[in-house]
Design an enzyme around this catalytic site. Structure first.
Site, PDB file in Angstrom:
ATOM      1  N   ALA A   9      19.033  58.515  40.797  1.00 34.40           N
ATOM      2  CA  ALA A   9      19.513  57.082  40.830  1.00 34.40           C
ATOM      3  C   ALA A   9      19.768  56.808  39.363  1.00 34.40           C
ATOM      4  O   ALA A   9      20.323  55.904  39.007  1.00 34.40           O
ATOM      5  CB  ALA A   9      18.887  56.222  41.580  1.00 34.40           C
ATOM      6  N   GLY A  10      18.889  57.346  38.381  1.00 34.02           N
ATOM      7  CA  GLY A  10      18.925  57.006  37.243  1.00 34.02           C
ATOM      8  C   GLY A  10      20.291  56.967  36.290  1.00 34.02           C
ATOM      9  O   GLY A  10      20.996  57.844  36.731  1.00 34.02           O
ATOM     10  N   ARG A  14      19.840  57.965  27.583  1.00 42.74           N
ATOM     11  CA  ARG A  14      19.669  58.558  26.254  1.00 42.74           C
ATOM     12  C   ARG A  14      20.919  60.016  26.159  1.00 42.74           C
ATOM     13  O   ARG A  14      21.086  60.551  25.335  1.00 42.74           O
ATOM     14  CB  ARG A  14      18.319  59.498  26.365  1.00 42.74           C
ATOM     15  CG  ARG A  14      17.406  58.280  25.574  1.00 42.74           C
ATOM     16  CD  ARG A  14      15.936  58.731  25.677  1.00 42.74           C
ATOM     17  NE  ARG A  14      15.310  58.635  26.997  1.00 42.74           N
ATOM     18  CZ  ARG A  14      14.066  58.981  27.518  1.00 42.74           C
ATOM     19  NH1 ARG A  14      13.554  59.708  26.393  1.00 42.74           N
ATOM     20  NH2 ARG A  14      13.699  59.104  28.550  1.00 42.74           N
ATOM     21  N   GLY A  76      11.803  51.845  40.195  1.00 38.80           N
ATOM     22  CA  GLY A  76      10.679  52.837  40.042  1.00 38.80           C
ATOM     23  C   GLY A  76      10.769  54.046  41.017  1.00 38.80           C
ATOM     24  O   GLY A  76      11.554  53.939  41.863  1.00 38.80           O
ATOM     25  N   ASN A 165       0.909  65.474  34.533  1.00 38.84           N
ATOM     26  CA  ASN A 165       1.866  65.518  35.657  1.00 38.84           C
ATOM     27  C   ASN A 165       3.266  65.840  35.406  1.00 38.84           C
ATOM     28  O   ASN A 165       3.858  65.332  34.398  1.00 38.84           O
ATOM     29  CB  ASN A 165       1.765  63.850  36.290  1.00 38.84           C
ATOM     30  CG  ASN A 165       2.638  63.563  37.240  1.00 38.84           C
ATOM     31  OD1 ASN A 165       2.927  64.598  38.024  1.00 38.84           O
ATOM     32  ND2 ASN A 165       3.124  62.443  37.271  1.00 38.84           N
ATOM     33  N   ASN A 381      59.726  85.650  36.813  1.00 37.05           N
ATOM     34  CA  ASN A 381      59.597  85.228  38.324  1.00 37.05           C
ATOM     35  C   ASN A 381      59.753  83.782  38.367  1.00 37.05           C
ATOM     36  O   ASN A 381      59.735  83.318  39.576  1.00 37.05           O
ATOM     37  CB  ASN A 381      57.979  85.436  38.600  1.00 37.05           C
ATOM     38  CG  ASN A 381      57.173  84.856  37.535  1.00 37.05           C
ATOM     39  OD1 ASN A 381      57.404  84.554  36.317  1.00 37.05           O
ATOM     40  ND2 ASN A 381      55.899  84.509  37.971  1.00 37.05           N
TER      41      ASN A 381
END
Length: 451
Positions: A9-10, A14, A76, A165, A381
């Site tokens: 969804a972001g 940038r 978020g 993470n 053609n």
């Protein structure tokens, strides 16, 4: 039951683009396409893509191959997962990935599901020499994940942790949706974070596992054009290595560009600066020389493509194409043919053993077996309004610099004299000649030069 939630969804500010971030391409496919493809290969049953900015472009691309949930506004990662409520009644495991991570492979996704078999949640982690801006993985005495601490909130001791993470999680689905109810947005950004589930689960005595990926770059996220180039390079190298391990010779892998869905047979040789795109299928013992471009092409065993372009077309076994030829619009070249330099075929069937060596255009034509084209032939053609087909039967010989004005049929073993403009059909075994008779003016050459 295996499910997936893809966070897409972001806006991706940038990237500095009007295009939705997950629709930026890596190896000629939008990033979201690579992720969905890997999930399908990992036998994921239900895929929910959470959309927001650019939702229509994502839906137009993926169509009904996935389900959709709308996140509006974007509050978020936890809030994004909440929107996939159509999955809340499902059993089994659910993997959550970001839509800007195009390099993730199906083998890794399968490993994540396996790692979560005996746990409430598994976090996909990576080990970096410098954890930089990434959240650190804090393990407990049982080597399970106790919490994930964002870099800005880390103590000096936590900053020394090298395990980070990657943003990929796998949950027992029922526990995921129960836990999402307990996430709070009491932070500076007033957002709901998926990482908060780690501490929520630990407080409930639920085990949170961590699976370290073998290659940290496989989990990279793309935030700008520099990251996009890095992802392109990684995926290109991954694809090229797979083909080499399967018996294909790439003379210079760093300068060979092969899409993920391309198939190449054993003992084929691919030279530098070759681009193989879309659903191209290359047979065994094929040679593709430098500066060739193939998209959705089929090249059968033993064929040679030399510095040429083949688009939406097929080349038969042991045929040669090029240099500098162009086959397009569903052209089919049969086996043992020769297509030479500066030849263009468009929507043409070219029979077995036929030859067209140089400087020729053949469009909307059906050419039989054993036909020979001289230099500079054109099948005319198009009359400015409509296109017509030319038929050339087996064994015909088309002399140099002939124009065939379609619709026209050239019979078996017929001969067209060089320089002819053919407007009527030529029967089997006949010769067609249509050119002005030559006349000689004695001495005029000398007179002209002495003016």
């Amino acid at each position: 039951m295996r499910s997936a939630i893809v966070l897409a969804a972001g806006k991706g500010t940038r990237m500095k683009s009007d295009k939705c971030k997950v629709m930026h391409e890596v190896l000629h496919k939008p990033m979201i396409g690579h992720i969905v493809e890997s999930l399908r290969k990992a036998n994921v049953d239900r895929i929910v893509v959470v959309v927001g900015h650019g939702a229509e472009s994502v839906k137009e691309y993926l169509k009904d191959s996935v389900e959709y949930a709308l996140q509006e506004p974007q509050l978020g990662t936890g809030h994004a997962a909440m929107q996939a409520e159509m999955l809340k009644e499902e059993k089994g495991d659910t993997i959550i990935l970001c839509g800007d991570g195009p390099c993730i492979q199906s083998e890794t996704i399968l490993k994540v599901f396996e790692a979560n078999k005996d746990h409430a949640c598994s976090v996909v982690t990576a080990v970096l020499e410098d954890g930089a801006r990434y959240g650190r993985i804090v393990r407990n005495e049982k080597n399970l994940v106790e919490k994930i601490v964002e870099a800005k909130d880390c103590s000096s001791e936590e900053l020394e942790i090298k395990e980070i993470n990657t943003g990929i999680f796998c949950f027992k689905n029922e526990l995921l949706f129960e836990g999402l109810k307990e996430i709070k947005n009491n932070n500076a950004q007033n957002e709901y974070y998926l990482t908060d589930l780690v501490e929520i689960f630990n407080k409930k005595g639920l085990s949170v596992n961590a699976m370290v990926v073998d290659d940290v770059d496989e989990t990279m996220g793309v935030n700008d054009r520099v990251d996009l180039a890095k992802a392109q390079k990684w995926l290109k190298q991954h694809v090229n290595k797979k083909h080499m391990m399967n018996g294909v010779t790439l003379i210079d892998p760093d300068n060979t560009y092969i899409d993920t869905e391309v198939s190449i047979g054993v003992d084929s040789v691919i030279y530098p600066n070759v681009h193989l795109e879309g659903n191209t299928v290359i047979g065994n013992n094929v040679t593709i020389f430098p500066n060739s471009y193939l998209r959705n092409a089929v090249i059968e065993d033993g064929a040679v493509i030399d510095s040429s372009k083949v688009v939406e077309s097929k080349v038969g076994a042991n045929s040669t194409v090029g240099p500098m030829s162009h086959l397009r619009n569903n052209t089919v070249v049969a086996s043992n043919c020769r297509i030479g330099n500066f030849v263009e075929f468009k929507n043409t069937n070219f029979g077995e053993g036929s030859k067209c060596a140089h400087l020729t255009y053949v469009g909307d034509s059906d050419v039989g077996k054993g036909v020979n084209f001289g230099c500079g032939v054109v099948t005319v053609n198009y009359d400015g309004k409509n296109k017509f087909r030319t038929t050339i039967k087996d064994g015909a010989f088309i002399g140099s610099n002939c124009n065939l004005i379609a619709p026209v049929t050239i019979g078996e073993n017929a001969l067209l004299a060089a320089g002819s403009t053919i407007t009527s059909s030529v029967e089997d075994g006949d010769m067609g000649i249509a050119r002005s008779r030559q006349s000689i003016k004695k001495g005029y050459g000398t007179v002209y030069k002495n003016k």
